[in-house]
Design a protein around this motif. Structure first.
Motif, PDB file in Angstrom:
ATOM      1  N   THR A 161     -15.370 -19.942  25.275  1.00  0.00           N
ATOM      2  CA  THR A 161     -14.220 -20.555  24.604  1.00  0.00           C
ATOM      3  C   THR A 161     -13.573 -19.642  23.578  1.00  0.00           C
ATOM      4  O   THR A 161     -12.509 -19.956  23.050  1.00  0.00           O
ATOM      5  N   GLY A 162     -14.225 -18.524  23.262  1.00  0.00           N
ATOM      6  CA  GLY A 162     -13.667 -17.605  22.285  1.00  0.00           C
ATOM      7  C   GLY A 162     -13.365 -16.264  22.911  1.00  0.00           C
ATOM      8  O   GLY A 162     -12.373 -16.075  23.592  1.00  0.00           O
ATOM      9  N   ASN A 163     -14.266 -15.309  22.699  1.00  0.00           N
ATOM     10  CA  ASN A 163     -14.103 -13.982  23.260  1.00  0.00           C
ATOM     11  C   ASN A 163     -15.487 -13.430  23.571  1.00  0.00           C
ATOM     12  O   ASN A 163     -16.503 -13.996  23.154  1.00  0.00           O
ATOM     13  N   PHE A 164     -15.545 -12.336  24.295  1.00  0.00           N
ATOM     14  CA  PHE A 164     -16.832 -11.713  24.565  1.00  0.00           C
ATOM     15  C   PHE A 164     -17.543 -11.345  23.270  1.00  0.00           C
ATOM     16  O   PHE A 164     -18.759 -11.507  23.140  1.00  0.00           O
ATOM     17  N   ALA A 165     -16.784 -10.881  22.289  1.00  0.00           N
ATOM     18  CA  ALA A 165     -17.392 -10.394  21.056  1.00  0.00           C
ATOM     19  C   ALA A 165     -16.538 -10.728  19.847  1.00  0.00           C
ATOM     20  O   ALA A 165     -15.333 -10.947  19.940  1.00  0.00           O
ATOM     21  N   ARG A 166     -17.225 -10.751  18.704  1.00  0.00           N
ATOM     22  CA  ARG A 166     -16.549 -10.859  17.408  1.00  0.00           C
ATOM     23  C   ARG A 166     -16.958  -9.647  16.583  1.00  0.00           C
ATOM     24  O   ARG A 166     -18.128  -9.443  16.291  1.00  0.00           O
ATOM     25  N   SER A 167     -15.978  -8.837  16.239  1.00  0.00           N
ATOM     26  CA  SER A 167     -16.232  -7.649  15.429  1.00  0.00           C
ATOM     27  C   SER A 167     -15.291  -7.681  14.239  1.00  0.00           C
ATOM     28  O   SER A 167     -14.077  -7.789  14.397  1.00  0.00           O
ATOM     29  N   THR A 168     -15.870  -7.618  13.047  1.00  0.00           N
ATOM     30  CA  THR A 168     -15.059  -7.715  11.838  1.00  0.00           C
ATOM     31  C   THR A 168     -14.032  -6.598  11.809  1.00  0.00           C
ATOM     32  O   THR A 168     -14.375  -5.418  11.850  1.00  0.00           O
ATOM     33  N   GLY A 169     -12.765  -6.978  11.714  1.00  0.00           N
ATOM     34  CA  GLY A 169     -11.676  -6.037  11.897  1.00  0.00           C
ATOM     35  C   GLY A 169     -11.670  -4.855  10.951  1.00  0.00           C
ATOM     36  O   GLY A 169     -11.259  -3.757  11.313  1.00  0.00           O
ATOM     37  N   ALA A 170     -12.153  -5.048   9.727  1.00  0.00           N
ATOM     38  CA  ALA A 170     -12.120  -3.963   8.749  1.00  0.00           C
ATOM     39  C   ALA A 170     -13.173  -2.898   9.022  1.00  0.00           C
ATOM     40  O   ALA A 170     -13.122  -1.807   8.452  1.00  0.00           O
ATOM     41  N   TYR A 171     -14.124  -3.192   9.916  1.00  0.00           N
ATOM     42  CA  TYR A 171     -15.229  -2.263  10.145  1.00  0.00           C
ATOM     43  C   TYR A 171     -15.467  -2.042  11.643  1.00  0.00           C
ATOM     44  O   TYR A 171     -16.602  -2.118  12.121  1.00  0.00           O
ATOM     45  N   PRO A 172     -14.426  -1.752  12.418  1.00  0.00           N
ATOM     46  CA  PRO A 172     -14.590  -1.685  13.868  1.00  0.00           C
ATOM     47  C   PRO A 172     -15.502  -0.560  14.328  1.00  0.00           C
ATOM     48  O   PRO A 172     -16.144  -0.668  15.373  1.00  0.00           O
ATOM     49  N   ALA A 173     -15.594   0.527  13.575  1.00  0.00           N
ATOM     50  CA  ALA A 173     -16.396   1.668  14.007  1.00  0.00           C
ATOM     51  C   ALA A 173     -17.887   1.364  13.984  1.00  0.00           C
ATOM     52  O   ALA A 173     -18.686   2.078  14.593  1.00  0.00           O
ATOM     53  N   LEU A 174     -18.283   0.299  13.301  1.00  0.00           N
ATOM     54  CA  LEU A 174     -19.700  -0.009  13.156  1.00  0.00           C
ATOM     55  C   LEU A 174     -20.209  -0.904  14.282  1.00  0.00           C
ATOM     56  O   LEU A 174     -21.401  -1.185  14.351  1.00  0.00           O
ATOM     57  N   GLY A 175     -19.328  -1.374  15.152  1.00  0.00           N
ATOM     58  CA  GLY A 175     -19.706  -2.084  16.359  1.00  0.00           C
ATOM     59  C   GLY A 175     -18.984  -1.457  17.525  1.00  0.00           C
ATOM     60  O   GLY A 175     -17.772  -1.633  17.689  1.00  0.00           O
ATOM     61  N   GLN A 176     -19.674  -0.661  18.329  1.00  0.00           N
ATOM     62  CA  GLN A 176     -19.066   0.076  19.427  1.00  0.00           C
ATOM     63  C   GLN A 176     -19.326  -0.640  20.752  1.00  0.00           C
ATOM     64  O   GLN A 176     -20.471  -0.977  21.075  1.00  0.00           O
ATOM     65  N   TYR A 177     -18.249  -0.840  21.544  1.00  0.00           N
ATOM     66  CA  TYR A 177     -18.333  -1.578  22.805  1.00  0.00           C
ATOM     67  C   TYR A 177     -18.006  -0.637  23.961  1.00  0.00           C
ATOM     68  O   TYR A 177     -16.905  -0.101  24.048  1.00  0.00           O
ATOM     69  N   ILE A 178     -18.996  -0.467  24.855  1.00  0.00           N
ATOM     70  CA  ILE A 178     -18.886   0.545  25.901  1.00  0.00           C
ATOM     71  C   ILE A 178     -19.462  -0.018  27.205  1.00  0.00           C
ATOM     72  O   ILE A 178     -20.574  -0.554  27.221  1.00  0.00           O
ATOM     73  N   LYS A 179     -18.714   0.062  28.290  1.00  0.00           N
ATOM     74  CA  LYS A 179     -19.199  -0.272  29.633  1.00  0.00           C
ATOM     75  C   LYS A 179     -19.817  -1.672  29.724  1.00  0.00           C
ATOM     76  O   LYS A 179     -20.947  -1.836  30.192  1.00  0.00           O
ATOM     77  N   ASN A 180     -19.091  -2.663  29.280  1.00  0.00           N
ATOM     78  CA  ASN A 180     -19.481  -4.054  29.492  1.00  0.00           C
ATOM     79  C   ASN A 180     -18.616  -4.633  30.608  1.00  0.00           C
ATOM     80  O   ASN A 180     -17.433  -4.294  30.723  1.00  0.00           O
ATOM     81  N   TRP A 181     -19.184  -5.547  31.413  1.00  0.00           N
ATOM     82  CA  TRP A 181     -18.558  -5.907  32.674  1.00  0.00           C
ATOM     83  C   TRP A 181     -18.464  -7.408  32.876  1.00  0.00           C
ATOM     84  O   TRP A 181     -19.387  -8.160  32.538  1.00  0.00           O
ATOM     85  N   ASN A 182     -17.336  -7.815  33.470  1.00  0.00           N
ATOM     86  CA  ASN A 182     -17.144  -9.178  33.934  1.00  0.00           C
ATOM     87  C   ASN A 182     -17.680  -9.268  35.362  1.00  0.00           C
ATOM     88  O   ASN A 182     -17.113  -8.670  36.280  1.00  0.00           O
ATOM     89  N   MET A 183     -18.767 -10.011  35.562  1.00  0.00           N
ATOM     90  CA  MET A 183     -19.379 -10.070  36.892  1.00  0.00           C
ATOM     91  C   MET A 183     -18.502 -10.795  37.904  1.00  0.00           C
ATOM     92  O   MET A 183     -18.600 -10.551  39.112  1.00  0.00           O
ATOM     93  N   VAL A 184     -17.656 -11.696  37.448  1.00  0.00           N
ATOM     94  CA  VAL A 184     -16.817 -12.494  38.351  1.00  0.00           C
ATOM     95  C   VAL A 184     -15.727 -11.633  38.982  1.00  0.00           C
ATOM     96  O   VAL A 184     -15.498 -11.681  40.195  1.00  0.00           O
ATOM     97  N   THR A 185     -15.057 -10.832  38.159  1.00  0.00           N
ATOM     98  CA  THR A 185     -13.931 -10.024  38.631  1.00  0.00           C
ATOM     99  C   THR A 185     -14.311  -8.589  38.952  1.00  0.00           C
ATOM    100  O   THR A 185     -13.566  -7.887  39.662  1.00  0.00           O
TER     101      THR A 185
END
Length: 320
Positions: free
Chosen positions: A288-312
């Protein structure tokens, strides 16, 4: 950096039938490794004959109260193994000493309304492995407690079947090495009005390093009136900090009624290092929201790489 090769945990899995062998069989892009609860079973090995908790012989350094249905571990380096804690309305294990283990045991919350496993501030480095831990679901409210809670530094939970939690799955309040790997997480946040997380960090002084690896999460629904559920929330409150780690090689299936707000959350001013979120495979149908929540002021501290939607079969965004 982060893991680029992996050991999926299958080599040390218990001899038990997989719980959901066809879970990912119809997806366009399923994970390329062996999954907990799918390709190998988790929980209590089939060779284990469980001991009745009310009458069985206890290891040294352990006592029990048949009145409160609590088993208390008071000595360090104790292993509690092979007990059936599901009787008499559900027993609780209270750990008050360092470096203890709870393995190959069965828990089920019912009329005693005991949160299954808790380590006090005197119980650092708890290991929980090869257990079946069933919460109170929609019937018995153990919130704000979790299926496994530690109020000390360090926690490892591996090869467990965690299911029907009233609220949270795992609460790790004081930091240290937090390792949650090779588990099947089978519904949480089932009590009416609950808002549970699979893993929730705390607010006590300490620094956490997180390893959330090769878990399988299935979420079908949440409690009536609930505000949804969240997954591996690597966010913390002052004064606890996060020194880094990974949320990686996990699989999640959210049914249409799951009401999952986020698969994970990262990145706050309390991070002193980077948490890498990578190589996770998800069905976001009930997101109902999003895959992830990452605090906008600190984006470099949460790195998102090669995550996949199994359906599509599509790659998920790298920024949140």
């Amino acid at each position: 950096m982060f893991l680029t090769t992996f050991s999926d945990g299958s080599s040390a899995a218990p001899n038990v039938t997989p719980q959901y062998p066809t879970l990912v069989s119809t997806y366009v892009k399923p994970p390329p490794w062996k999954l907990a609860g799918v390709n190998y079973g988790v929980g209590i090995a089939s060779s284990i004959t469980l001991i009745p908790i009310a009458t069985g012989t206890l290891p040294a350094g352990v006592s029990r109260s048949t009145a409160t249905k609590v088993l208390t571990v008071t000595s360090s380096n104790v292993t509690v193994q092979g007990f059936d804690f599901s009787a008499d309305g559900g027993w609780k294990v209270e750990v008050t000493a360092a470096n203890c283990s709870v393995i190959h045991s069965n828990f089920a919350v019912s009329s005693a309304v005991n949160p299954p496993i808790n380590a006090t501030s005197a119980g650092p480095n708890l290991y929980v492995g090869y257990c079946v831990i069933e919460g109170g679901g929609s019937s018995f409210d153990t919130t704000p407690g979790a299926l496994v809670t530690t109020n000390a530094s360090g926690l490892t939970v591996q090869y467990c079947w965690l299911k029907k939690a009233a609220g949270d799955g795992i609460d790790a309040g004081v930091g240290g090495s937090i390792n949650v790997s090779f588990n099947l997480i089978d519904d949480l946040s089932r009590f009416p009005g609950a808002h549970g997380d699979i893993v929730q960090l705390g607010a006590a002084a300490g620094s956490a390093t997180v390893s959330i690896l090769f878990n399988t999460w299935v979420q079908r629904a949440v409690g009536v009136g609930g505000v949804g559920t969240q997954g591996y929330m690597m966010e913390t409150d002052s004064p606890q900090t996060v020194s880094g780690g990974e949320v990686a090689f996990n699989t999640a299936v959210f049914d249409s009624s799951a009401q999952v707000s986020f698969f994970t959350g990262t990145g706050t001013n309390l991070y002193t290092g980077t948490v890498y979120v990578h190589d996770n495979y998800v069905d976001l149908t009930g997101n109902t929201g999003n895959f992830a929540r990452s605090t906008g002021a600190y984006p470099a501290l949460g790195q998102y790489i090669k995550n996949w939607n199994m359906v599509t079969g599509a790659a998920l965004p790298t920024t949140y």
